[in-house]
Write an enzyme that holds these catalytic residues in place. Structure first.
Site, PDB file in Angstrom:
ATOM      1  N   ILE A   1       0.823  -1.206   0.000  1.00  0.00           N
ATOM      2  CA  ILE A   1       0.000   0.000   0.000  1.00  0.00           C
ATOM      3  C   ILE A   1       0.860   1.259   0.000  1.00  0.00           C
ATOM      4  O   ILE A   1       0.565   2.233  -0.699  1.00  0.00           O
ATOM      5  CB  ILE A   1      -0.963  -0.015   1.202  1.00  0.00           C
ATOM      6  CG1 ILE A   1      -1.999  -1.137   1.033  1.00  0.00           C
ATOM      7  CG2 ILE A   1      -1.661   1.340   1.358  1.00  0.00           C
ATOM      8  CD1 ILE A   1      -2.849  -1.370   2.264  1.00  0.00           C
TER       9      ILE A   1
ATOM     10  N   ASP B   1      11.645   3.150   4.758  1.00  0.00           N
ATOM     11  CA  ASP B   1      11.465   1.709   4.857  1.00  0.00           C
ATOM     12  C   ASP B   1      12.746   1.080   5.386  1.00  0.00           C
ATOM     13  O   ASP B   1      13.838   1.640   5.227  1.00  0.00           O
ATOM     14  CB  ASP B   1      11.125   1.109   3.484  1.00  0.00           C
ATOM     15  CG  ASP B   1      10.308  -0.168   3.576  1.00  0.00           C
ATOM     16  OD1 ASP B   1       9.103  -0.113   3.297  1.00  0.00           O
ATOM     17  OD2 ASP B   1      10.886  -1.213   3.950  1.00  0.00           O
TER      18      ASP B   1
ATOM     19  N   ASP C   1      14.117   2.646  10.402  1.00  0.00           N
ATOM     20  CA  ASP C   1      13.383   1.716  11.251  1.00  0.00           C
ATOM     21  C   ASP C   1      12.374   2.537  12.050  1.00  0.00           C
ATOM     22  O   ASP C   1      12.757   3.329  12.911  1.00  0.00           O
ATOM     23  CB  ASP C   1      14.357   0.995  12.187  1.00  0.00           C
ATOM     24  CG  ASP C   1      13.671  -0.003  13.110  1.00  0.00           C
ATOM     25  OD1 ASP C   1      12.423  -0.025  13.160  1.00  0.00           O
ATOM     26  OD2 ASP C   1      14.393  -0.753  13.797  1.00  0.00           O
ATOM     27  N   VAL C   2      11.090   2.356  11.772  1.00  0.00           N
ATOM     28  CA  VAL C   2      10.073   3.202  12.406  1.00  0.00           C
ATOM     29  C   VAL C   2       9.936   2.941  13.904  1.00  0.00           C
ATOM     30  O   VAL C   2       9.250   3.696  14.596  1.00  0.00           O
ATOM     31  CB  VAL C   2       8.691   3.045  11.737  1.00  0.00           C
ATOM     32  CG1 VAL C   2       8.732   3.513  10.296  1.00  0.00           C
ATOM     33  CG2 VAL C   2       8.168   1.616  11.857  1.00  0.00           C
TER      34      VAL C   2
ATOM     35  N   SER D   1      -6.546  -1.003   9.803  1.00  0.00           N
ATOM     36  CA  SER D   1      -7.012  -2.238   9.187  1.00  0.00           C
ATOM     37  C   SER D   1      -8.475  -2.442   9.506  1.00  0.00           C
ATOM     38  O   SER D   1      -8.958  -1.993  10.559  1.00  0.00           O
ATOM     39  CB  SER D   1      -6.210  -3.435   9.726  1.00  0.00           C
ATOM     40  OG  SER D   1      -6.775  -4.660   9.300  1.00  0.00           O
TER      41      SER D   1
ATOM     42  N   TYR E   1      -2.299  -8.287  16.365  1.00  0.00           N
ATOM     43  CA  TYR E   1      -2.535  -7.438  15.194  1.00  0.00           C
ATOM     44  C   TYR E   1      -3.795  -6.595  15.368  1.00  0.00           C
ATOM     45  O   TYR E   1      -3.774  -5.368  15.152  1.00  0.00           O
ATOM     46  CB  TYR E   1      -2.649  -8.315  13.953  1.00  0.00           C
ATOM     47  CG  TYR E   1      -2.847  -7.546  12.672  1.00  0.00           C
ATOM     48  CD1 TYR E   1      -1.783  -6.899  12.062  1.00  0.00           C
ATOM     49  CD2 TYR E   1      -4.104  -7.473  12.063  1.00  0.00           C
ATOM     50  CE1 TYR E   1      -1.961  -6.191  10.881  1.00  0.00           C
ATOM     51  CE2 TYR E   1      -4.289  -6.779  10.883  1.00  0.00           C
ATOM     52  CZ  TYR E   1      -3.208  -6.136  10.298  1.00  0.00           C
ATOM     53  OH  TYR E   1      -3.395  -5.432   9.125  1.00  0.00           O
TER      54      TYR E   1
ATOM     55  N   LYS F   1      -4.023  -2.427  15.622  1.00  0.00           N
ATOM     56  CA  LYS F   1      -4.716  -1.661  14.598  1.00  0.00           C
ATOM     57  C   LYS F   1      -5.898  -0.870  15.185  1.00  0.00           C
ATOM     58  O   LYS F   1      -6.178   0.252  14.760  1.00  0.00           O
ATOM     59  CB  LYS F   1      -5.177  -2.577  13.465  1.00  0.00           C
ATOM     60  CG  LYS F   1      -4.025  -3.134  12.635  1.00  0.00           C
ATOM     61  CD  LYS F   1      -3.189  -2.021  12.018  1.00  0.00           C
ATOM     62  CE  LYS F   1      -2.138  -2.542  11.072  1.00  0.00           C
ATOM     63  NZ  LYS F   1      -1.355  -1.450  10.424  1.00  0.00           N
TER      64      LYS F   1
ATOM     65  N   THR G   1      -1.008  -7.587  -1.288  1.00  0.00           N
ATOM     66  CA  THR G   1       0.321  -7.093  -0.957  1.00  0.00           C
ATOM     67  C   THR G   1       1.181  -8.258  -0.467  1.00  0.00           C
ATOM     68  O   THR G   1       0.661  -9.319  -0.090  1.00  0.00           O
ATOM     69  CB  THR G   1       0.255  -6.036   0.154  1.00  0.00           C
ATOM     70  OG1 THR G   1      -0.194  -6.670   1.366  1.00  0.00           O
ATOM     71  CG2 THR G   1      -0.684  -4.896  -0.215  1.00  0.00           C
TER      72      THR G   1
ATOM     73  N   TYR H   1     -15.975 -11.196   2.550  1.00  0.00           N
ATOM     74  CA  TYR H   1     -16.188  -9.860   1.999  1.00  0.00           C
ATOM     75  C   TYR H   1     -17.456  -9.806   1.154  1.00  0.00           C
ATOM     76  O   TYR H   1     -17.697 -10.685   0.320  1.00  0.00           O
ATOM     77  CB  TYR H   1     -14.967  -9.439   1.163  1.00  0.00           C
ATOM     78  CG  TYR H   1     -13.742  -9.282   2.012  1.00  0.00           C
ATOM     79  CD1 TYR H   1     -13.382  -8.046   2.537  1.00  0.00           C
ATOM     80  CD2 TYR H   1     -12.973 -10.393   2.349  1.00  0.00           C
ATOM     81  CE1 TYR H   1     -12.281  -7.910   3.357  1.00  0.00           C
ATOM     82  CE2 TYR H   1     -11.861 -10.269   3.178  1.00  0.00           C
ATOM     83  CZ  TYR H   1     -11.526  -9.033   3.674  1.00  0.00           C
ATOM     84  OH  TYR H   1     -10.445  -8.901   4.506  1.00  0.00           O
TER      85      TYR H   1
END
Length: 253
Positions: free
Chosen positions: A20, A39, A62-63, A141, A154, A158, A189, A213
């Site tokens: 994305i 990145d 590195d975030v 997400s 996760y 999010k 992705t 979905y």
């Protein structure tokens, strides 16, 4: 009526080397923007910047590392000559039951998915303020709106990113900085593919995912990028603190 640009001119995109993040960067450049890609993956970063040409600057970052983030954001803002928009797309998945989730994996998921956006936002705020305002879009997400099994870490991170953005939007409003989240569903992705490629029957697993979905399909990264650029641009000037589901209907289906 005077036409407005479809995108801000100066972007920072974390996780910009693939998925994305890269779709956002490429679409922004196609619409006249200059973009700095952050990145950890130096090889993919250089490839992506090569595709985008002189309009993009790749920075290995590195975030989860505060000094690295601050230095990268400052460098980016200097190269861009200011900053109009920040897009936080860096993220990791964690697909396992809670009892099988080790402390290190929990901490890493939290660090990348929640602390990372906090660090980039904190570093970018002065530059957005100096520009007279701007936009932050955090890639959350659909799993932050409606949970999935075996993804406690996760989903939790999010959901936290969504509320983080809502709270920050209140703080930032006085400086004309808007903060929103985009909540993707199944997007084709590299990160998404890890959720089914290593299963016993990848095609069956992918079909089971599609069935969650309403639209019955996996989306392309560009479909999310359109939403990100809309929220980043002047056409969304009265939108802040929102979480926009771009998820093919899963969160209500």
């Amino acid at each position: 009526m005077t036409p407005v640009s479809s995108a801000p001119l100066r972007f920072i995109v974390s996780g910009g080397a693939s998925g994305i993040g890269f779709a956002v960067a490429r679409m922004a450049v196609e619409r006249g923007a200059r973009v700095v890609l952050l990145d950890r993956d130096a090889k993919r970063l250089q490839y992506g910047a090569g595709v985008l040409g002189d309009a993009a600057l790749p920075l290995v970052c590195d975030v989860t590392d505060a000094p690295s983030v601050k230095a990268a954001v400052n460098h980016a803002a200097e190269w861009l000559g200011g900053l109009d928009a920040l897009v936080n797309s860096a993220g990791v998945d964690s697909l396992k039951p809670l009892e099988e989730t080790g402390d290190d994996e929990w901490a890493h998921t939290l660090a990348v998915n929640l602390t990372g956006p906090m660090l980039t936002c904190r570093a970018a705020m002065p530059h957005l303020r100096s520009a007279g305002g701007g936009s932050i879009v955090n890639i959350a997400s659909g799993a932050g709106l409606r949970p999935l099994p075996h993804r406690t870490a996760y989903c939790a991170t999010k959901a936290a990113v969504i509320m983080f953005g809502k709270a920050l939007s209140i703080e930032a409003a006085a400086d004309n900085i808007r903060v929103n989240a985009v909540c993707p569903g199944a997007i084709d992705t590299p990160l998404f593919r890890t959720s089914y490629e290593h299963s016993d029957d990848p095609e069956r697993t992918l079909d089971e995912i599609r069935q969650r979905y309403a639209l019955g399909r996996v989306a392309a990264p560009e479909e999310v990028a359109e939403a990100v650029l809309y929220l980043s641009g002047p056409g969304a000037s009265y939108i802040t603190g929102t979480a926009l589901a771009v998820d093919g209907g899963r969160t209500f289906h």
